[in-house]
Scaffold this motif. Structure first.
Motif, PDB file in Angstrom:
ATOM      1  N   LYS A  27     -22.694  13.766   0.879  1.00  0.00           N
ATOM      2  CA  LYS A  27     -21.541  14.468   0.294  1.00  0.00           C
ATOM      3  C   LYS A  27     -22.006  15.557  -0.668  1.00  0.00           C
ATOM      4  O   LYS A  27     -21.482  16.665  -0.664  1.00  0.00           O
ATOM      5  CB  LYS A  27     -20.636  13.481  -0.457  1.00  0.00           C
ATOM      6  CG  LYS A  27     -19.806  12.621   0.465  1.00  0.00           C
ATOM      7  CD  LYS A  27     -18.705  11.895  -0.293  1.00  0.00           C
ATOM      8  CE  LYS A  27     -17.884  11.071   0.687  1.00  0.00           C
ATOM      9  NZ  LYS A  27     -16.885  10.229   0.040  1.00  0.00           N
ATOM     10  N   THR A  59     -11.515   1.512  -5.019  1.00  0.00           N
ATOM     11  CA  THR A  59     -11.173   0.139  -5.413  1.00  0.00           C
ATOM     12  C   THR A  59     -10.494  -0.530  -4.211  1.00  0.00           C
ATOM     13  O   THR A  59      -9.300  -0.816  -4.251  1.00  0.00           O
ATOM     14  CB  THR A  59     -10.230   0.119  -6.635  1.00  0.00           C
ATOM     15  OG1 THR A  59      -9.148   1.050  -6.417  1.00  0.00           O
ATOM     16  CG2 THR A  59     -10.951   0.506  -7.905  1.00  0.00           C
ATOM     17  N   ARG A 114      -7.522   5.438   6.634  1.00  0.00           N
ATOM     18  CA  ARG A 114      -7.523   4.097   6.048  1.00  0.00           C
ATOM     19  C   ARG A 114      -6.165   3.415   6.216  1.00  0.00           C
ATOM     20  O   ARG A 114      -5.145   3.962   5.832  1.00  0.00           O
ATOM     21  CB  ARG A 114      -7.929   4.169   4.569  1.00  0.00           C
ATOM     22  CG  ARG A 114      -9.413   4.442   4.393  1.00  0.00           C
ATOM     23  CD  ARG A 114      -9.805   4.582   2.941  1.00  0.00           C
ATOM     24  NE  ARG A 114      -9.433   5.875   2.401  1.00  0.00           N
ATOM     25  CZ  ARG A 114      -9.758   6.282   1.158  1.00  0.00           C
ATOM     26  NH1 ARG A 114     -10.433   5.490   0.354  1.00  0.00           N
ATOM     27  NH2 ARG A 114      -9.406   7.479   0.743  1.00  0.00           N
TER      28      ARG A 114
HETATM   29  P1  NAD Z   1     -12.976   7.492  -1.800  1.00  0.00           P
HETATM   30  O1  NAD Z   1     -13.472   6.268  -1.143  1.00  0.00           O
HETATM   31  O2  NAD Z   1     -12.509   8.651  -0.988  1.00  0.00           O
HETATM   32  O3  NAD Z   1     -14.074   8.056  -2.807  1.00  0.00           O
HETATM   33  C1  NAD Z   1     -14.836   7.275  -3.667  1.00  0.00           C
HETATM   34  C2  NAD Z   1     -16.188   7.973  -3.873  1.00  0.00           C
HETATM   35  O4  NAD Z   1     -16.895   7.351  -4.945  1.00  0.00           O
HETATM   36  C3  NAD Z   1     -17.119   7.898  -2.663  1.00  0.00           C
HETATM   37  O5  NAD Z   1     -17.514   9.207  -2.309  1.00  0.00           O
HETATM   38  C4  NAD Z   1     -18.307   7.066  -3.158  1.00  0.00           C
HETATM   39  O6  NAD Z   1     -19.533   7.452  -2.575  1.00  0.00           O
HETATM   40  C5  NAD Z   1     -18.276   7.364  -4.643  1.00  0.00           C
HETATM   41  N1  NAD Z   1     -18.948   6.366  -5.498  1.00  0.00           N
HETATM   42  C6  NAD Z   1     -18.793   5.023  -5.509  1.00  0.00           C
HETATM   43  N2  NAD Z   1     -19.565   4.466  -6.482  1.00  0.00           N
HETATM   44  C7  NAD Z   1     -20.201   5.485  -7.117  1.00  0.00           C
HETATM   45  C8  NAD Z   1     -21.122   5.561  -8.196  1.00  0.00           C
HETATM   46  N3  NAD Z   1     -21.527   4.470  -8.851  1.00  0.00           N
HETATM   47  N4  NAD Z   1     -21.586   6.762  -8.563  1.00  0.00           N
HETATM   48  C9  NAD Z   1     -21.177   7.881  -7.919  1.00  0.00           C
HETATM   49  N5  NAD Z   1     -20.306   7.876  -6.895  1.00  0.00           N
HETATM   50  C10 NAD Z   1     -19.810   6.697  -6.487  1.00  0.00           C
HETATM   51  O7  NAD Z   1     -11.773   7.000  -2.758  1.00  0.00           O
HETATM   52  P2  NAD Z   1     -10.434   7.787  -3.174  1.00  0.00           P
HETATM   53  O8  NAD Z   1      -9.444   7.783  -2.063  1.00  0.00           O
HETATM   54  O9  NAD Z   1     -10.787   9.063  -3.844  1.00  0.00           O
HETATM   55  O10 NAD Z   1      -9.863   6.772  -4.268  1.00  0.00           O
HETATM   56  C11 NAD Z   1     -10.497   6.600  -5.518  1.00  0.00           C
HETATM   57  C12 NAD Z   1      -9.569   5.820  -6.419  1.00  0.00           C
HETATM   58  O11 NAD Z   1      -8.381   6.570  -6.675  1.00  0.00           O
HETATM   59  C13 NAD Z   1      -9.084   4.494  -5.840  1.00  0.00           C
HETATM   60  O12 NAD Z   1      -8.986   3.542  -6.866  1.00  0.00           O
HETATM   61  C14 NAD Z   1      -7.711   4.819  -5.304  1.00  0.00           C
HETATM   62  O13 NAD Z   1      -6.863   3.702  -5.273  1.00  0.00           O
HETATM   63  C15 NAD Z   1      -7.223   5.821  -6.308  1.00  0.00           C
HETATM   64  N6  NAD Z   1      -6.209   6.741  -5.798  1.00  0.00           N
HETATM   65  C16 NAD Z   1      -6.347   7.283  -4.561  1.00  0.00           C
HETATM   66  C17 NAD Z   1      -5.398   8.185  -4.095  1.00  0.00           C
HETATM   67  C18 NAD Z   1      -5.526   8.793  -2.705  1.00  0.00           C
HETATM   68  O14 NAD Z   1      -4.567   9.396  -2.250  1.00  0.00           O
HETATM   69  N7  NAD Z   1      -6.657   8.672  -2.039  1.00  0.00           N
HETATM   70  C19 NAD Z   1      -4.314   8.534  -4.899  1.00  0.00           C
HETATM   71  C20 NAD Z   1      -4.219   7.986  -6.173  1.00  0.00           C
HETATM   72  C21 NAD Z   1      -5.170   7.091  -6.607  1.00  0.00           C
END
Ligand code: NAD
Length: 434
Positions: A35, A86, A331
């Motif tokens: 990424k 999460t 997802r």
């Molecule tokens: P995602 O899986 O798309 O992205 C998470 C990223 O975090 C990944 O790229 C992963 O490699 C990185 N990561 C994990 N551990 C790490 C670390 N220790 N150091 C650096 N990078 C790390 O997830 P997302 O969809 O962006 O969701 C993230 C959070 O936001 C979740 O809790 C989700 O519930 C919340 N959320 C998501 C949305 C949505 O529409 N996707 C909307 C509101 C809230």
């Protein structure tokens, strides 16, 4: 403000890019080197309309950069945002906090001056306290605060949602953290978007309560849709009639194949689990989860019924596999339940999706991918509309029907109507709640 954003997924990348557009200095961190390499080349690992342009603009202005080195990014940051995944923990429905806690520990080791550690990920009530405890354990006596800042953006409209939010929720425990968060969101505050300051637990709860409420609204109209089918009412008009009432509102009131996506399924489960753990069962939410599963399964029955009781040996063209339009996110998409069931029942499934093929190709292994709806329908026995992408909203139904062996349509997003489908040559048409 100097900001480090941990996690460059749908939320972290959009938030990081938008904060840099506010004028802050932002470093986005991800542990996935693929990424970071893409981002450094100016490429976007996800599909989100408008994100490429905004990213390029802020990189060029020198306010936005990317790294795999969390330590370097946290060094000197005023605020560090945790925006890691999460997901649902296997087996028990709890939110899996492994990534959040691992990030908290890494941040703790890297802090060089007073820092506000902000949880943007959706986390169960009590998590920010736990993050605080982890950091205190790793860095006893070090000056820091935690803040809860849940994100409400919708994929597909994420930039607009971030830049023009209905509200920003910030849970804080100190005046200093409140000042830092206020400074970060000042551009929005100046434009009079409301910022709601609460304690940590309330901020955490607002996010789950809001998502569960929206999932309930969708599921409610899906149940009404089923009854509409039995009694001869039209759910589209029922939705409109309900939605025009300001107390109800017209959003999230469209009958369809059940909610999916990266948030509603996992957040409703986590809230239900939280209720069980605290002897305050979330009975409505538990029912919503159950009913939504039934809704998805009912869509399979609908398609089978449309195909005269069996899809075995039939060719089915599925239009749309992502959980909603304008995203590549697969997802918990309804397609992941519906398509394998059709394949399992002996159907030859073809799929078309403007952005879903990359993920879909390995999640739906027995599917033949095509690039447009007409190609997919040629020689097919049934067309199923699963996602309401714009390109599926104005199809030439006559052309579509003419290319099919047996023109049948399961319109699971209620885009068309029975009369028009029949006039265009469809022998059978079904939709949801009409
Ligand atoms: P995602 O899986 O798309 O992205 C998470 C990223 O975090 C990944 O790229 C992963 O490699 C990185 N990561 C994990 N551990 C790490 C670390 N220790 N150091 C650096 N990078 C790390 O997830 P997302 O969809 O962006 O969701 C993230 C959070 O936001 C979740 O809790 C989700 O519930 C919340 N959320 C998501 C949305 C949505 O529409 N996707 C909307 C509101 C809230």
């Amino acid at each position: 403000m100097k900001i480090a954003m941990i996690g460059t997924g749908y939320v972290g990348l959009v938030s990081g890019v938008c904060f840099s557009d506010f004028g802050h200095e932002v470093i986005c961190v991800d542990k996935d080197p693929r990424k970071i390499e893409m981002l450094e080349r100016g490429e976007i690992p996800i599909y989100e309309p408008g994100l490429d342009t905004l990213l390029a603009k802020n990189v060029a202005a020198g306010r936005l950069s990317f790294t795999g080195d969390l330590k370097a990014a946290v060094n000197g940051a005023d605020a560090v945002f945790i925006a890691v995944g999460t997901p649902t923990r296997r087996g028990d429905g709890h939110a899996d906090l492994t990534y959040v806690m691992a990030a908290a520990e890494e941040i703790a080791e890297a802090m060089t001056a007073y820092t506000v550690v902000v949880t943007k990920s959706t986390v169960p009530v009590g998590t920010n306290k736990a993050v605080h405890d982890v950091i205190s354990r790793v860095r006893p006596g070090f000056a820091f605060d935690v803040a809860s800042n849940p994100e409400f953006l919708r994929e597909g409209a994420a930039i607009d949602d971030f830049m023009r939010p209905d509200r920003v929720v910030v849970g804080v425990t100190s005046e200093q953290a409140r000042r830092v968060m206020g400074e970060i969101y000042r551009p929005l505050f100046l434009r009079e978007f409301p910022i709601l300051y609460t304690d940590l637990e309330t901020a955490e709860m607002i996010k789950y309560a809001a998502n569960a409420f929206l999932a309930t609204k969708i599921t409610f109209i899906n149940e009404i849709a089923r009854l509409c089918e039995k009694v001869g009412a039209d759910v589209k008009q029922v939705s409109r009639g309900m939605g025009l009432d300001n107390r109800i509102g017209n959003k999230f009131l469209h009958a369809g194949p059940g909610y999916g996506g990266s948030c509603f399924p996992k957040d409703t489960q986590a809230l239900a689990r939280m209720g069980q753990d605290h002897a305050a069962p979330m009975q409505i939410v538990e029912t919503v989860i159950k009913v939504n599963d039934e809704v998805k399964r009912r869509m399979i029955e609908k398609i089978v019924d449309l195909c005269d009781g069996s899809v075995n040996g039939k060719t089915i063209a599925v239009l749309g596999v992502t959980f909603k339009p304008n995203t590549d996110d697969m997802r918990d998409a309804p397609s992941l339940t519906i398509v394998p069931a059709l394949v399992g029942a002996g159907a030859n499934v073809r799929a078309v999706d403007p952005q879903g093929e990359r993920e879909g190709a390995h999640l739906l292994p027995h599917v033949h991918w095509l690039s447009d709806a007409y190609g997919a329908a040629t020689g097919a026995d049934c067309v199923v509309i699963l996602t309401e992408w714009n390109e599926f909203r104005a199809l030439d139904l006559q052309k579509l029907a003419a290319s099919m062996v047996e023109p049948r349509m399961a319109d699971l997003r209620n885009i068309y109507n029975a009369q028009d489908a029949k006039a265009a040559g469809f022998a059978a048409y079904t939709s949801v709640g009409r």
